[in-house]
Design an enzyme around this catalytic site. Structure first.
Site, mmCIF file in Angstrom:
data_model
loop_
_atom_site.group_PDB
_atom_site.id
_atom_site.type_symbol
_atom_site.label_atom_id
_atom_site.label_comp_id
_atom_site.label_asym_id
_atom_site.label_seq_id
_atom_site.Cartn_x
_atom_site.Cartn_y
_atom_site.Cartn_z
ATOM 1 N N ARG A 1 0.849 -1.311 -0.031
ATOM 2 C CA ARG A 1 0.175 0.067 -0.032
ATOM 3 C C ARG A 1 0.862 1.303 0.046
ATOM 4 N NH1 ARG A 1 -4.974 -1.435 4.474
ATOM 5 N NH2 ARG A 1 -5.603 -3.192 3.207
ATOM 6 N N SER B 1 -8.279 -1.371 0.786
ATOM 7 C CA SER B 1 -9.214 -1.922 1.961
ATOM 8 C C SER B 1 -10.160 -0.431 2.458
ATOM 9 C CB SER B 1 -8.658 -2.459 2.829
ATOM 10 O OG SER B 1 -9.585 -2.946 4.093
ATOM 11 N N ASP C 1 -13.630 -2.481 -0.016
ATOM 12 C CA ASP C 1 -13.323 -3.852 -0.831
ATOM 13 C C ASP C 1 -14.256 -4.802 -0.232
ATOM 14 O OD1 ASP C 1 -11.985 -4.105 1.778
ATOM 15 O OD2 ASP C 1 -10.620 -5.631 0.613
ATOM 16 N N ASP D 1 -14.862 -6.488 2.730
ATOM 17 C CA ASP D 1 -14.519 -7.581 3.542
ATOM 18 C C ASP D 1 -14.865 -7.310 5.190
ATOM 19 O OD1 ASP D 1 -12.482 -5.725 3.821
ATOM 20 O OD2 ASP D 1 -10.720 -7.272 3.968
ATOM 21 N N GLU E 1 -12.040 -10.731 14.086
ATOM 22 C CA GLU E 1 -11.208 -9.681 14.584
ATOM 23 C C GLU E 1 -11.579 -8.503 15.070
ATOM 24 O OE1 GLU E 1 -7.998 -9.723 11.445
ATOM 25 O OE2 GLU E 1 -9.312 -8.231 10.222
#
Length: 571
Positions: A27, A121, A294, A296, A380
């Site tokens: 990134r 992300s 994205d 997720d 998480e």
């Protein structure tokens, strides 16, 4: 197919020293990829060169991104370089867009050798934002540390790359495109697919869509508010939740993917999804969710903006796991959470006698357990939840899991969570971000952040630190254990060291410090506070955790070292 074979050329280049992929890939700011000569080409070549030529020749690779700025330009280069490096078949999402969960799904479905995911992300997009490149392997999950290290080593000595500069692909039309390349016996094919449909087919085999449709559009439907935050998940929400399951079109907002995410930060938390939180306060909607760039990550809210922490979310899903038909058929092999995530899931695992794994941060650790048949559900604290149907976090899967629970229990989100607390007790939890130096502290000077963490480790690992007492008001906390978390993978025995500094107190409370580098602007110091209460389960989180926050700031001297008076993000 053009009758004239396309030329493959080798271009000399010079290596860059900073192309080390993290657990989330490489990134950087967009301008880095745009302004540094061959920066993108070098990294893509390093990915292809990390794959044995015998495996690469004639193989299938999946490509897709979250639609952020520079996505299309990067895909054009990847297509040209894939053809030149012996890949036989590329599968690309329509318009170059494919969510990270869908990418994992498609890799597995088409037995590809891997996939290149173009995303940063939950980081901002646009010309001044971030861009990222991540390689997922044949299991559909992020590359492991051995492979990312290999990619980095190749990038440091790279002297040339192969490319087919005349190759042009139409991303706007679903279907197969074929190209002849010079000195290639077989044509190179590019298949543009409807990734929404491939992913929807997977979900139909996991959830009871008839029950969900009754919940969302039957006689007494619940009212939803779903915020795609102008990320990739918008088309998936429209197709699956609205068109198939019957939610009104107005239920899904910000569903058009935008290169700059509408100028917003596509991070589904209380800070960056504040508009969604505000829209839930008057009780008009029963359930809300937000998704990151994205697709997720997810945030779950109940009526009146009742916030479900990611740690509680995975614990509630675990306790109600058989509301999901998929697990009725497969059974439950194990639960797992990342080390910084609260221990709420541990209590469900203990009660149900299901194995619990505590891993470092990074979905690849969960994927290894899943591939070995040891893990069914994991989560998480950074708003990631998922099952073993793919090898990535899956925001929409988590939302459908929650809706499946609501369909069976017919209670509100708040009632379900509070019943969970009554049954198991409550883990009060907060994460703070201090950027570049989470309480989060974002964009802290990386040298100062590293120095702070090194000094802190010296303090907590001194033998005299254990059994030390800290008094805050009428609360006294005694240190039971302090270390730098180390994980030995039960599958392959690999050891991951330096995964975060842990202070564990005798009452089970924890303070965790972790340095993260997934922002392109510098370092993020994350502080996690976790405190378990069996009786006092309906108190204010920040009030309950204030004593531990005080201890954390005192020990670390974070404010003095970063020059910050408070965190960037609190979740």
């Amino acid at each position: 197919m053009d009758n004239c074979p396309l030329q493959v050329v080798t271009v000399p280049t010079a290596p860059y020293p900073d192309q080390r992929p993290s657990t989330s890939g490489l990134r950087k700011k967009v301008y880095v990829f745009q302004s540094r000569k061959n920066y993108l080409h070098n990294f893509i070549q390093s990915i292809f060169s990390s794959i044995d030529l015998r495996d690469r020749q004639g193989s299938t690779v999946v490509v897709g991104g979250d639609g952020r700025f520079f996505n299309r330009e990067a895909i054009e280069v990847i297509v040209q370089m894939a053809a030149a490096n012996g890949v036989g078949h590329l599968i690309i999402g329509h318009h170059g867009i494919m969510s990270t969960p869908a990418n994992s799904c498609v890799i597995r479905k088409f037995k590809a050798i891997g996939g290149i995911i173009l995303t940063a992300s939950h980081n901002p997009g646009g010309p001044d934002g971030d861009f990222g490149i991540k390689f997922n392997t044949a299991n559909g999950g992020p590359a492991n540390e051995v492979l990312t290290t290999k990619i980095f080593q190749i990038s440091r000595t790279l002297e040339k790359f192969a490319i087919c500069p005349g190759l042009r692909v139409d991303l706007t039309t679903v279907g197969r495109q074929t190209f002849d390349l010079e000195n290639k016996f077989k044509p190179f094919t590019v298949e543009i697919i409807d990734s929404v449909e491939s992913y929807a087919n997977l979900l139909r085999n996991i959830f009871d869509f008839a029950a969900l449709k009754e919940l969302l559009s039957g006689k007494n439907p619940i009212k939803l508010r779903l915020d795609a935050m102008h990320g990739v998940v918008g088309p998936y929400l429209r197709r699956i939740l609205c068109e198939e399951l019957g939610c009104p079109g107005s239920s899904a907002i910000n569903c058009v993917p935008m290169e700059d995410f509408g100028g917003q930060h596509p991070d589904p938390n209380l800070t960056y999804a504040a508009d969604l939180v505000d829209s839930m306060r008057d009780g008009q909607y029963d359930f809300a969710a937000a998704f990151d760039g994205d697709g997720d990550r997810n945030m779950i809210l109940g009526k009146h903006s009742f916030f479900v922490t990611p740690s509680d979310s995975v614990a509630v899903i675990a306790d109600n796991i058989f509301c999901i038909p998929y697990f009725q058929h497969t059974g439950v092999r194990g639960f797992a959470r990342s080390m910084p995530t609260s221990a709420a899931l541990d209590r469900v695992a203990k009660a149900t006698k299901i194995e619990l794994y505590e891993t470092p941060t990074g979905w690849k650790f969960f994927g290894n357990l899943m591939d070995a048949g040891r893990l069914s559900l994991c989560g998480e604290e950074s708003f990631g939840t998922g099952g073993d149907h793919i090898r990535e976090r899956d925001g929409l899967w988590a939302v459908l899991a929650w809706l499946s629970i609501l369909a069976i229990r017919r209670q509100s989100v708040e009632d379900i969570v509070q019943d969970h607390w009554r049954k198991y007790g409550r883990n009060y939890f907060t994460r703070s971000l201090f950027y570049n130096f989470l309480y989060d502290y974002e964009n802290v000077d990386i040298d100062a952040a590293c120095e702070m963490m090194e000094d802190l480790e010296l303090v907590i690992t001194d033998k005299s630190f254990v059994k030390q007492r800290f008094a805050v008001g009428d609360k006294i906390f005694q240190v039971e254990k302090a270390d730098n978390f180390e994980y030995t993978d039960p599958v392959d025995s690999t050891i991951s060291r330096n995964q975060g500094l842990r202070l564990i107190f005798t009452d089970g409370s924890r303070i965790i410090f972790r340095l993260s580098g997934t922002s392109s602007d510098g370092a993020t110091v994350r502080i996690y506070i976790d405190s378990y209460e069996r009786e006092s389960i309906f108190q204010d989180t920040q009030v309950m955790l204030a004593p531990l926050v005080t201890i954390a700031l005192k020990i670390s001297q974070l404010h003095q070292r970063t020059g910050r008076s408070g965190p960037t993000v609190i979740t």
